[in-house]
Design a protein around this motif. Structure first.
Motif, PDB file in Angstrom:
ATOM      1  N   LYS A 399       0.852  -1.198   0.000  1.00 54.47           N
ATOM      2  CA  LYS A 399       0.000   0.000   0.000  1.00 54.47           C
ATOM      3  C   LYS A 399       0.884   1.242   0.000  1.00 54.47           C
ATOM      4  CE  LYS A 399      -3.556  -2.908   1.824  1.00 54.47           C
ATOM      5  NZ  LYS A 399      -4.686  -3.159   2.696  1.00 54.47           N
ATOM      6  N   LEU A 400       0.268   2.413   0.060  1.00 56.36           N
ATOM      7  CA  LEU A 400       1.080   3.625  -0.079  1.00 56.36           C
ATOM      8  C   LEU A 400       1.898   3.892   1.178  1.00 56.36           C
ATOM      9  CD1 LEU A 400      -1.599   5.767  -1.883  1.00 56.36           C
ATOM     10  CD2 LEU A 400       0.664   5.225  -2.796  1.00 56.36           C
ATOM     11  N   PHE A 401       3.140   4.251   0.984  1.00 51.22           N
ATOM     12  CA  PHE A 401       3.954   4.779   2.082  1.00 51.22           C
ATOM     13  C   PHE A 401       4.954   5.741   1.472  1.00 51.22           C
ATOM     14  CE2 PHE A 401       5.711   0.691   0.735  1.00 51.22           C
ATOM     15  CZ  PHE A 401       7.039   0.971   0.524  1.00 51.22           C
ATOM     16  N   PHE A 402       5.402   6.695   2.278  1.00 50.98           N
ATOM     17  CA  PHE A 402       6.266   7.760   1.761  1.00 50.98           C
ATOM     18  C   PHE A 402       7.641   7.738   2.429  1.00 50.98           C
ATOM     19  CE2 PHE A 402       1.791   8.934   1.690  1.00 50.98           C
ATOM     20  CZ  PHE A 402       1.595   9.113   0.336  1.00 50.98           C
ATOM     21  N   ALA A 403       7.688   7.273   3.702  1.00 46.52           N
ATOM     22  CA  ALA A 403       8.966   7.196   4.418  1.00 46.52           C
ATOM     23  C   ALA A 403       9.655   5.882   4.048  1.00 46.52           C
ATOM     24  CB  ALA A 403       8.709   7.229   5.913  1.00 46.52           C
ATOM     25  N   ASN A 404      10.987   5.849   4.177  1.00 53.05           N
ATOM     26  CA  ASN A 404      11.724   4.605   3.879  1.00 53.05           C
ATOM     27  C   ASN A 404      11.619   3.649   5.079  1.00 53.05           C
ATOM     28  OD1 ASN A 404      13.681   2.590   3.535  1.00 53.05           O
ATOM     29  ND2 ASN A 404      14.894   3.917   2.204  1.00 53.05           N
ATOM     30  N   PRO A 405      11.057   2.445   4.877  1.00 56.57           N
ATOM     31  CA  PRO A 405      10.847   1.543   6.022  1.00 56.57           C
ATOM     32  C   PRO A 405      12.093   0.762   6.467  1.00 56.57           C
ATOM     33  CG  PRO A 405       9.348   1.062   4.174  1.00 56.57           C
ATOM     34  CD  PRO A 405      10.466   1.905   3.658  1.00 56.57           C
ATOM     35  N   ARG A 406      13.237   0.946   5.821  1.00 51.79           N
ATOM     36  CA  ARG A 406      14.399   0.092   6.109  1.00 51.79           C
ATOM     37  C   ARG A 406      14.702   0.015   7.616  1.00 51.79           C
ATOM     38  NH1 ARG A 406      19.046  -2.575   4.108  1.00 51.79           N
ATOM     39  NH2 ARG A 406      20.536  -2.536   5.771  1.00 51.79           N
ATOM     40  N   ALA A 407      14.720   1.179   8.281  1.00 50.22           N
ATOM     41  CA  ALA A 407      15.124   1.213   9.697  1.00 50.22           C
ATOM     42  C   ALA A 407      14.088   0.551  10.615  1.00 50.22           C
ATOM     43  CB  ALA A 407      15.342   2.665  10.118  1.00 50.22           C
ATOM     44  N   LEU A 408      12.949   0.181  10.092  1.00 53.25           N
ATOM     45  CA  LEU A 408      11.907  -0.409  10.945  1.00 53.25           C
ATOM     46  C   LEU A 408      12.103  -1.911  11.137  1.00 53.25           C
ATOM     47  CD1 LEU A 408       8.868   1.481   9.379  1.00 53.25           C
ATOM     48  CD2 LEU A 408      10.278   2.147  11.330  1.00 53.25           C
ATOM     49  N   TYR A 409      13.097  -2.476  10.433  1.00 53.93           N
ATOM     50  CA  TYR A 409      13.392  -3.909  10.554  1.00 53.93           C
ATOM     51  C   TYR A 409      14.795  -4.058  11.130  1.00 53.93           C
ATOM     52  CZ  TYR A 409       9.208  -4.405   7.863  1.00 53.93           C
ATOM     53  OH  TYR A 409       7.893  -4.338   7.476  1.00 53.93           O
ATOM     54  N   ASP A 410      14.982  -5.088  11.987  1.00 53.31           N
ATOM     55  CA  ASP A 410      16.275  -5.156  12.678  1.00 53.31           C
ATOM     56  C   ASP A 410      17.376  -5.723  11.769  1.00 53.31           C
ATOM     57  OD1 ASP A 410      16.039  -7.939  12.781  1.00 53.31           O
ATOM     58  OD2 ASP A 410      14.916  -7.830  14.667  1.00 53.31           O
ATOM     59  N   ALA A 411      18.611  -5.545  12.253  1.00 56.12           N
ATOM     60  CA  ALA A 411      19.786  -5.902  11.445  1.00 56.12           C
ATOM     61  C   ALA A 411      19.780  -7.399  11.112  1.00 56.12           C
ATOM     62  CB  ALA A 411      21.054  -5.526  12.198  1.00 56.12           C
ATOM     63  N   ALA A 412      19.324  -8.237  12.063  1.00 57.39           N
ATOM     64  CA  ALA A 412      19.338  -9.693  11.819  1.00 57.39           C
ATOM     65  C   ALA A 412      18.389 -10.055  10.676  1.00 57.39           C
ATOM     66  CB  ALA A 412      18.938 -10.426  13.096  1.00 57.39           C
ATOM     67  N   ALA A 413      17.259  -9.370  10.617  1.00 57.75           N
ATOM     68  CA  ALA A 413      16.298  -9.641   9.538  1.00 57.75           C
ATOM     69  C   ALA A 413      16.925  -9.280   8.192  1.00 57.75           C
ATOM     70  CB  ALA A 413      15.020  -8.840   9.771  1.00 57.75           C
ATOM     71  N   TRP A 414      17.520  -8.093   8.124  1.00 62.52           N
ATOM     72  CA  TRP A 414      18.143  -7.683   6.859  1.00 62.52           C
ATOM     73  C   TRP A 414      19.285  -8.622   6.479  1.00 62.52           C
ATOM     74  CZ3 TRP A 414      15.830  -5.102   3.379  1.00 62.52           C
ATOM     75  CH2 TRP A 414      14.921  -4.098   3.719  1.00 62.52           C
ATOM     76  N   ALA A 415      20.060  -9.066   7.506  1.00 61.13           N
ATOM     77  CA  ALA A 415      21.215  -9.929   7.222  1.00 61.13           C
ATOM     78  C   ALA A 415      20.739 -11.235   6.572  1.00 61.13           C
ATOM     79  CB  ALA A 415      21.988 -10.208   8.501  1.00 61.13           C
ATOM     80  N   ASN A 416      19.662 -11.801   7.097  1.00 58.33           N
ATOM     81  CA  ASN A 416      19.176 -13.068   6.534  1.00 58.33           C
ATOM     82  C   ASN A 416      18.652 -12.873   5.107  1.00 58.33           C
ATOM     83  OD1 ASN A 416      18.648 -15.877   6.746  1.00 58.33           O
ATOM     84  ND2 ASN A 416      16.478 -15.441   7.130  1.00 58.33           N
ATOM     85  N   VAL A 417      17.968 -11.737   4.894  1.00 57.88           N
ATOM     86  CA  VAL A 417      17.435 -11.457   3.551  1.00 57.88           C
ATOM     87  C   VAL A 417      18.587 -11.191   2.572  1.00 57.88           C
ATOM     88  CG1 VAL A 417      16.057  -9.825   2.221  1.00 57.88           C
ATOM     89  CG2 VAL A 417      15.224 -10.624   4.429  1.00 57.88           C
TER      90      VAL A 417
END
Ligand SMILES: Cc1cc2nc3c(=O)[nH]c(=O)nc-3n(C[C@H](O)[C@H](O)[C@H](O)COP(=O)(O)OP(=O)(O)OC[C@H]3O[C@@H](n4cnc5c(N)ncnc54)[C@H](O)[C@@H]3O)c2cc1C
Length: 441
Positions: A399-417
């Protein structure tokens, strides 16, 4: 001669038509739109393209799909690949629509435990953005996935079924390979009894936590200006199907909510007096009734055919009242007069994907909507977004969003992705402008 004219017109159309999403707010002119109908064709287009994005049914409002490169439209990949009644599993191609999956599983006496409201979307698109229904015992639809077959950047077919891979790939935003097929877990077929009524907002919102805990599924449409709520509670039942108004339901959906809603409001609703009058009448269009029906029919009871803009944030469930207040504050700040009721659902998310906005907590999914014909919605959405963020909200990816959501997920989640992305798409073939702002360059 006729053939030449036909071929020429086809080429012009193919070259100029471009791609646009369902709501019409996202448009692009890809170099090529590929429509593979077999696994071999899908592998071929991935292998021979330098850069590409994937589209399902185009029902997302966000900027996930658009590209100037190759766009792979998966809607011709619709086959049933296997079904195992004993193990309660079904494997289908990723371009199959949810409504077709529903029919198939019902033929085998089976069902999906939870589903989004909309059934027009593809199963690949539904899982990639963590689309969801309502019910604290359930998370996103992607949680029902037990295996994925994806085409990696080199065009190879890779099966993902280990817990770490699935946690990353379930909500892949179209960046973790092109999903060819999905294996879903199923449950025995069941009926749901749904009780619908309009109540005062005080009655609906007081003790909301208890109501949500006491009922298997709860959702609410909030008529803000009228201080009323269309409240629906539903639960599993052994009772047979009993539809109160079999003829009236489709008429209400198509004639009242779709036709009057879309065309009537878009043309006359801009006049403030009429808009106010329509808002007054609207709660009376939702009759009190109790219906028992097949689970998928109840999950998709309000499919929503009106062309709208939508922004949804998943806020921690204990912040539900603050989120309601945030909507009131933003309406006051922007003087936007609501033309569609905000929609509230309640979901769990303990076991969901790394990039699922539902992950790790129970959430209130709170959605604001506006008919596309109205002005002022963007100012309202933009004013509201930081208020939802301040409550710990995460946006629905589709859906619509304007802010960048990257910081809303923790480092471990990003690392696995990022680990899985490096394996499946090391050269970032499957990137577009939006995903480049999310992932490490
Ligand atoms: C009227 C309406 C009602 C809605 N109701 C709900 C609801 O009840 N609950 C809810 O949570 N959401 C809802 N949504 C949002 C919708 O479920 C999501 O936006 C969903 O992702 C749309 O699926 P799609 O098939 O249209 O995919 P698209 O919008 O075309 O694509 C979405 C994403 O999936 C990726 N993708 C698609 N197919 C593949 C594939 N085969 N491999 C890899 N990536 C792929 C795309 O690249 C993109 O990133 C609704 C939207 C509309 C317009």
């Amino acid at each position: 001669m006729r053939c030449v004219v036909f071929a020429w017109s086809w080429l012009v159309l193919a070259g100029c038509a471009g791609w646009s999403n369902w709501a019409g707010n996202e448009r692009c002119q890809p170099k090529r739109i590929a429509r593979p109908a077999t696994l071999a064709e899908l592998r071929d287009v991935v292998r021979t393209s330098a850069h590409l994005r994937v589209a399902g049914a185009g029902h997302s409002w966000s900027k996930l799909v658009c590209t100037d490169e190759v766009l792979v439209d998966t809607r011709s990949l619709t086959r049933l690949l296997s079904v195992d009644e004993g193990a309660r599993r079904i494997r289908v191609e990723a371009g199959m629509r949810l409504k077709d999956l529903d029919q198939l599983v019902a033929q085998h006496g089976l069902a999906l435990a939870t589903e989004p409201t909309i059934s027009e979307i593809t199963v690949g698109g539904a899982i990639a953005t963590a689309s969801h229904g309502t019910g604290l015992a359930h998370g996103a639809f992607s949680e029902e996935v037990v295996a994925l077959d994806v085409i990696d950047g080199a065009g190879q077919l890779v099966t993902l079924d280990s817990p770490d891979d699935l946690r990353a790939a379930r909500v892949g935003l179209g960046t973790l390979g092109v999903i060819y097929s999905i294996t879903f877990r199923l449950v025995p077929a069941f009926n749901l009894e749904i009780y619908e009524r309009v109540v005062d907002e005080k009655q609906a919102f007081e003790g909301i936590e208890q109501r949500v805990a006491d009922n298997q599924h709860v959702d609410m449409f909030w008529f803000v200006t009228e201080h009323k709520v269309f409240l629906r509670t539903y639960h599993r039942t052994d009772a047979p199907i009993h539809v109160t108004h079999p003829a009236r339901d489709p008429i209400e959906e198509w004639v009242v909510r779709t036709w009057i809603g879309q065309f009537g409001l878009a043309t006359v609703g801009k006049i403030p007096g009429i808009k106010k009058l329509l808002n007054k009448v609207e709660p009376s269009l939702f009759p009190d009734q109790t219906t028992t029906d097949r689970s998928d029919h109840v999950f998709h009871r309000f499919p929503g055919h009106q062309k709208v803009y939508s922004m949804e944030y998943l806020v921690p469930i204990e912040r539900t009242h603050d989120a309601l207040q945030a909507i009131k504050d933003s309406l006051a700040a922007t003087k936007f007069y609501p033309n569609m009721p905000p929609y509230l659902r309640f979901v769990g998310g303990a076991g969901d994907g790394d990039l699922s906005p539902l992950r790790g907590r129970s959430s209130c999914a709170i959605e604001v909507l506006s008919y596309t014909g109205f002005k002022g919605w963007e100012q309202f959405f933009r004013d509201l977004e930081p208020r939802f963020l301040a409550l710990g909200g995460r946006p629905h990816w589709g859906k619509l969003f304007f802010a960048n959501p990257r910081a809303l997920y923790d480092a471990a989640a990003w690392a696995n992705v990022e680990r899985l992305r490096a394996r499946l798409d090391p050269h970032h073939k499957l990137a577009n402008e939006l995903t480049r702002t999310l992932f490490t360059p």
